[in-house]
Structure formats: structure tokens, C-alpha cells
Design an enzyme around this catalytic site. Structure first.
Site, mmCIF file in Angstrom:
data_model
loop_
_atom_site.group_PDB
_atom_site.id
_atom_site.type_symbol
_atom_site.label_atom_id
_atom_site.label_comp_id
_atom_site.label_asym_id
_atom_site.label_seq_id
_atom_site.Cartn_x
_atom_site.Cartn_y
_atom_site.Cartn_z
ATOM 1 N N HIS A 243 0.796 -1.231 0.000
ATOM 2 C CA HIS A 243 0.000 0.000 0.000
ATOM 3 C C HIS A 243 0.838 1.295 0.000
ATOM 4 C CE1 HIS A 243 -3.474 -2.560 0.979
ATOM 5 N NE2 HIS A 243 -2.773 -3.076 1.960
HETATM 6 O O1 RIB Z 1 -5.309 -0.428 4.595
HETATM 7 C C1 RIB Z 1 -3.913 -0.377 4.385
HETATM 8 C C2 RIB Z 1 -3.284 0.648 5.267
HETATM 9 O O2 RIB Z 1 -3.481 0.280 6.623
HETATM 10 C C3 RIB Z 1 -1.762 0.735 5.089
HETATM 11 O O3 RIB Z 1 -1.344 2.047 5.350
HETATM 12 C C4 RIB Z 1 -1.246 -0.190 6.144
HETATM 13 O O4 RIB Z 1 0.058 0.169 6.597
HETATM 14 C C5 RIB Z 1 -2.237 0.055 7.255
HETATM 15 O O5 RIB Z 1 -1.839 1.255 7.938
#
Ligand code: RIB
Ligand code: CA
Length: 317
Positions: A243
């Protein structure tokens, strides 16, 4: 040559956050003014330690690291050890950090930095729940007009949510903070699940990082192989979504991304859809447009950039 982009990273490491921090520290196009710890994947006592572990892995004990808020602006903290492990960065065993935390609170650092730098010269990158930025905006609304842009990982539309059917983790943990940020008037670029589900940590991509052959690369591979297992089970894919590094990659190569400027509102009340990013992708309302909702990424280009930059970091472990 262009002046480096001045940024503050607000983050809740988190293995994917760690890679985003490494990408930023490896890139001369970016000047990291400071890193503020958010409560999210794990409590802020751990995220503020994890940030320093990552800085030391990159040989950057000069970076200013600040602890932020203990929990969301409303309600109690919801954490994600089930994904990231008890430390928040399971998969690689890094030494306890030697570098200190700054004494200033992260929210005060965000406010002070924005108030002392020329308006429009500091970008805020949020990689976790938006509590620190939301709190800063509530405490000092004058910073909104001084923010160059907010680039965040969070939300989702066509991909739905990853914590509830409607909500993505970062927004779900602190929907009130997200609502404040999305309503503050600063330019917003969001990297939702619709993008991050395209940047999967496939075996081939992880092997390319492994082939760098440095202790840092080994730590990164350890993180990825731990972090991806939950989503591989859930989605039945080769690799899991990576992500947060998409936020930094956007600053470095925006041409990797395609999206649409549209209205995005945050659901804060409904028990069923709390934390949902309601993006008016098809323009069916007259709500004012306030965010660029990214929907496509050149995933191979993203991994080529990430891997090339990781190769620049010091080989020492
Ligand atoms: O949903 C994904 C996010 O949530 C990313 O930033 C991961 O690190 C968690 O913080
Ligand atoms: Ca994160």
C-alpha cells in the site's frame, strides 16, 4: 535541477510504511523534514520506535522523529497486529533504536513546520490513520492554506474496504480526522485500495529485491514475506497489496498513476459504513470536487522504481 520536495511523513509502521520511508530516504528529489508517528497498525509507542528502526537501517539517524497522538480523535484505537505482527514490523529482527525521539509532539511539529515554511512548500504524506493531521487542522486551521498538498494512502471505492466491506483501515480507525482533512481545502491526492491492490508483492518482484543482496534488502524481503501472507490467504493472490510506498512513488513519478479529480466524502456516523470514502467518481452529485482519486498504476513501473531506489541505500545492516 528542481529543488527537492519538502515533505512530512505521518506513518504507522507497518511493513509497507517502512518501505515507503526507505523509498523517501533513498530519493534525493525528496527532503524529509520530519517523520511523525501515528497510532494505527500498532500503538504509537511501537510505531515511533519502528520509524527509528527504519531510519537506522537506512543509515539516517539525522532524521527527526516525533511521537503523535495515542488514538483517534473520537472513539478507541483499533490496531492490526493480525496483519503486521505484535511488533508491527514482524518478519525482520532489527536492533532497538539508538537515535532519540524528538521531545516535541508530532502535532506541534506539523503545525510549526507549516507555519514557519513558505505557504505551499510543504507536502504532508499520511500513511496511516489521519489523526495527527486532523488534530493539527482542528487546533490551527490556518495551516490548511499553507499545505502544498496532502498525499495519502487510504480509502477505496470499486475495491470496497479491507476492514469492513465499506471501509479501508486508515480511514476506519479515525474517520473524524479523515473528514477534517478531506474538508480542509488543501489539494488532496489519494492512493486508495483501488490502486494498492494493483501493486502486489508477487514472487518475481520480491525475488528482484532479494537479488540486491544487501542486509537491508534481506530485511525488506523478510517484512514482505511476513506481511503478504494475510492478504494472500484472503485474496488468493500471488503476493499481497503493497500500500504505502505508492504515496512516495507518486511524488517521484506521478506519471505512473491515473485518476480523477472528484468529490470524496467520509462517512463518520453509520454503524454499517463508518469510515467509507464515498467518491463521486461518476459526478452524480453537485458536491464540490476536493480530491484526486487515483484508480490505476503502472505496477511494473512502480516496482522498478522501488527496487532501483532500495539499491541506493547503504549496504550495511
Ligand atoms: O489499509 C492499508 C493501510 O493500513 C496501510 O497504510 C497499512 O500500513 C495500514 O496502515
Ligand atoms: Ca500504514
Amino acid at each position: 535541477t528542481k529543488m527537492p520536495q519538502k515533505i512530512i511523513i505521518d506513518t504507522d509502521p507497518g511493513q509497507d510504511d517502512a518501505l515507503a520511508i526507505l523509498l523517501a530516504l533513498a530519493s534525493p528529489e525528496i527532503e524529509v523534514l520530519g517523520i511523525t508517528a501515528a497510532a494505527g497498525n500498532v500503538p504509537v509507542a511501537l510505531t515511533s520506535k519502528n520509524i527509528r528502526k527504519v531510519c537506522e537501517l537506512a543509515g539516517r539517524t539525522d532524521v527527526k522523529v516525533f511521537a503523535g497522538c495515542e488514538g483517534p480523535m473520537e472513539g478507541s484505537l483499533f490496531t492490526a497486529e493480525y496483519v503486521h505482527g505484535a511488533t508491527g514490523m514482524d518478519g525482520a529482527d532489527l536492533p532497538e533504536p539508538g537515535m532519540p525521539l524528538q521531545p516535541q509532539h508530532g502535532v506541534d511539529f506539523i503545525i510549526e513546520t507549516l507555519m514557519t515554511h513558505e505557504p505551499g512548500t510543504v507536502t504532508i504524506c499520511t500513511l496511516g490513520p489521519m489523526t495527527n493531521l486532523g488534530t493539527a487542522l482542528a487546533r490551527e486551521p490556518a495551516i490548511a492554506a499553507r499545505i502544498q498538498q496532502i498525499v495519502l494512502m487510504g480509502g477505496g471505492l470499486f475495491e470496497g474496504g479491507n476492514v469492513t466491506p465499506a471501509a479501508e483501515f486508515n480511514i476506519f480507525v479515525d474517520p473524524k480526522a479523515a473528514k477534517i482533512c478531506f474538508g480542509c481545502g488543501a489539494p488532496i491526492v489519494m492512493m486508495p485500495l483501488d490502486v494498492t491492490h494493483q501493486t502486489l508483492t508477487t514472487a518475481k518482484r520480491v525475488a528482484a529485491i532479494k537479488a540486491l543482496g544487501t542486509p537491508l534488502a534481506d530485511a525488506v524481503v523478510g517484512w514482505l514475506e511476513f506481511f503478504e501472507r494475510f492478504d494472500e490467504q484472503k485474496y488468493g493472490t500471488d503476493g499481497g497489496p503493497l500500500h504505502d510506498p505508492n504515496v512516495i512513488a507518486y511524488l517521484l513519478k506521478p506519471e505512473l498513476y491515473e485518476g480523477r479529480f472528484c468529490n470524496v466524502e467520509i462517512e463518520t456516523d453509520s454503524a454499517l459504513t463508518k469510515g467509507m470514502t464515498v467518491a463521486d467518481w461518476w459526478g452524480v452529485t453537485t458536491r464540490p470536487k476536493n480530491a484526486t482519486f487515483m484508480r490505476h498504476v503502472d505496477a511494473d513501473g512502480f516496482y522498478a522504481l522501488l527496487t532501483e531506489r532500495l539499491a541506493r541505500l547503504p549496504a550495511k545492516g
